[in-house]
Write a protein that holds these residues in place. Structure first.
Motif, PDB file in Angstrom:
ATOM      1  N   LYS A 187      -0.158   6.181   3.237  1.00  8.03           N
ATOM      2  CA  LYS A 187      -0.489   4.593   3.336  1.00  8.03           C
ATOM      3  C   LYS A 187       0.628   3.952   2.535  1.00  8.03           C
ATOM      4  N   GLY A 224      -7.072   1.163  -1.086  1.00 11.10           N
ATOM      5  CA  GLY A 224      -6.814   0.681   0.123  1.00 11.10           C
ATOM      6  C   GLY A 224      -6.051  -0.731   0.289  1.00 11.10           C
ATOM      7  N   ASP A 234      -2.125  -0.720   0.813  1.00  8.59           N
ATOM      8  CA  ASP A 234      -1.581  -1.528   1.990  1.00  8.59           C
ATOM      9  C   ASP A 234      -0.615  -2.649   1.954  1.00  8.59           C
ATOM     10  N   SER A 235      -0.534  -3.086   0.828  1.00 10.60           N
ATOM     11  CA  SER A 235       0.418  -4.107   0.418  1.00 10.60           C
ATOM     12  C   SER A 235       1.653  -3.669  -0.277  1.00 10.60           C
TER      13      SER A 235
END
Length: 421
Positions: free
Chosen positions: A128, A349, A353-354
């Motif tokens: 990720k 997460g 994700d960022s």
């Protein structure tokens, strides 16, 4: 020659139950009784596997007076009292459970499950990470020193945000992205040091290679605000500019946008902060009262972006950013988050994700960065602003002598003795 056992007469062969081969049984009334004390006839041997049967003289198998009733007592061979094998009194019973074996296999199962979960989580998290920054494009880099230096950037990227989110987070609709905060985190054997770089710092833009075009742009001695370097050509030029103006090599780059920052705070259930004063700022959306309180994602973002409501403007804002990021790192690293999968995975997460990182950044590097930030908030490190001596127009001028000493101490991984603003 008589083949029958001794003590049996020839006429016994024709009687029922006494070796008779006839089809008609003899009435029970005329069956000869065995006298008391008389030895019973020996049973023919049919093999060693069948035990010798007891006498049923008294109908009970005890050898008393009376005659054989013809009924079995229910005794099972090899099992006194009619109990099944191994079940009667005095029998061995069911084997005791082997607890050592059970504990061993339970432990193996638990350890295997943990290993599989850990490995799976690692590869999930690693996949990720957005490794979008290529530091190999940065030219004329300083020599590496001791320890590790991270450049942590908070951008005003609105990527992926809905109109409602932009409105609730007071981010506006500006195109592109700029940087609202920049910090250098140094980790080493002598503790961690977190240094804020004011966005209005006066810096020289050096020669650089365009991150997209690959074209070389010669330096002209042009001075501008530090955040303008990011706006001009992104992370690579920002790293190049900081390294050129400080002489400190940056090993890793980490960037997070507005939405990601707010999502991480919400995922951990908010972050407790002690607000030093009432803050009300229309531009950031902050409306906070003095004192201890738990900030959610929206309030936290407003808090770290506020500068117009603070006496020291950008310098005070960088101090608030340091306090909050250290508190956030401490919250993420608590057992209540790490050991609770319902909090850990949403937090990971939201963060992964960022986050935008450099191509050489790994999960262990990221974990090391968070632990170092936690140590700063726990009092095991130092937090400061880049030393400033004054201003040039609207830009903040760094104190060259103090900056040189600070960089030398960081390169040698020494305890920082320089104080910032």
């Amino acid at each position: 020659m008589n083949d029958w056992p001794e003590g049996w007469s020839g006429d016994n062969r024709g009687r029922y139950g006494r070796g008779s081969g006839g089809a008609q049984p003899e009435s029970a009334r005329v069956m000869r009784q065995v006298r008391r004390g008389q030895a019973p006839p020996s049973a023919p041997s049919y093999g060693g596997g069948v035990p010798r049967q007891p006498s049923y003289v008294d109908g009970q198998g005890h050898g008393g007076d009376g005659y054989d009733s013809g009924y079995n007592t229910g005794q099972v061979y090899g099992s006194p009292g009619g109990h099944g094998p191994g079940q009667g009194p005095g029998g061995p019973g069911r084997p005791a459970p082997d607890w050592r074996r059970r504990i061993k296999w339970t432990a193996i199962t638990v350890v295997t499950a943990l290993v599989v979960t850990t490995v799976g989580t690692y590869f999930w998290a690693d996949s990720k990470l957005k490794r979008e920054v290529d530091l190999s494009k940065v030219i004329e880099r300083p020599e590496a020193g001791e320890g590790t230096n991270y450049l942590i950037v908070g951008s005003d990227s609105r990527e992926g945000m809905t109109d409602d989110q932009k409105q609730s987070l007071h981010t506006g609709d500006a195109e592109g992205k700029r940087t609202d905060s920049m910090m250098i985190l140094h980790t080493g054997d002598n503790g961690s040091t977190l240094i804020s770089l004011p966005r209005d710092s006066d810096v020289e833009i050096p020669s650089f290679v365009g991150s997209e075009s690959g074209k070389t742009y010669k330096g002209t001695g042009r001075h501008t605000k530090l955040n303008a370097a990011y706006a001009e050509d992104g992370p690579e030029l920002l790293v190049r500019t900081i390294e050129h103006n400080t002489g400190l090599r940056l090993d890793h780059y980490v960037e997070i946008g507005f939405a990601g920052f707010a999502n991480i705070v919400d995922a951990v259930g908010g972050v407790e902060m002690d607000i030093p004063q009432d803050i009300k700022d229309k531009k950031s959306g902050a409306d906070l009262k003095k004192g201890k309180q738990t900030l959610n994602g929206e309030d936290a973002l407003a808090f770290v972006r506020t500068r117009y409501a603070l006496a020291g403007s950008d310098l005070d804002r960088t101090k608030n950013q340091q306090k909050f990021l250290s508190a956030l790192a401490s919250q993420v690293a608590t057992p209540s988050t790490i050991l609770n999968p319902f909090k850990l995975y949403p937090t990971m997460g939201a963060g992964l994700d960022s986050l935008i990182v450099d191509k050489d950044m790994g999960l262990f590097d990221l974990a090391s960065m968070f632990w170092a930030m936690k140590s700063v908030s726990g009092g095991d490190g130092t937090s400061m602003n880049m030393p400033v001596s004054g201003s040039v127009g609207s830009n903040l001028k760094w104190d060259d002598a103090k900056v040189k000493q600070l960089v030398q101490e960081l390169k040698n991984d020494e305890k920082v003795t320089v104080s910032g603003n």
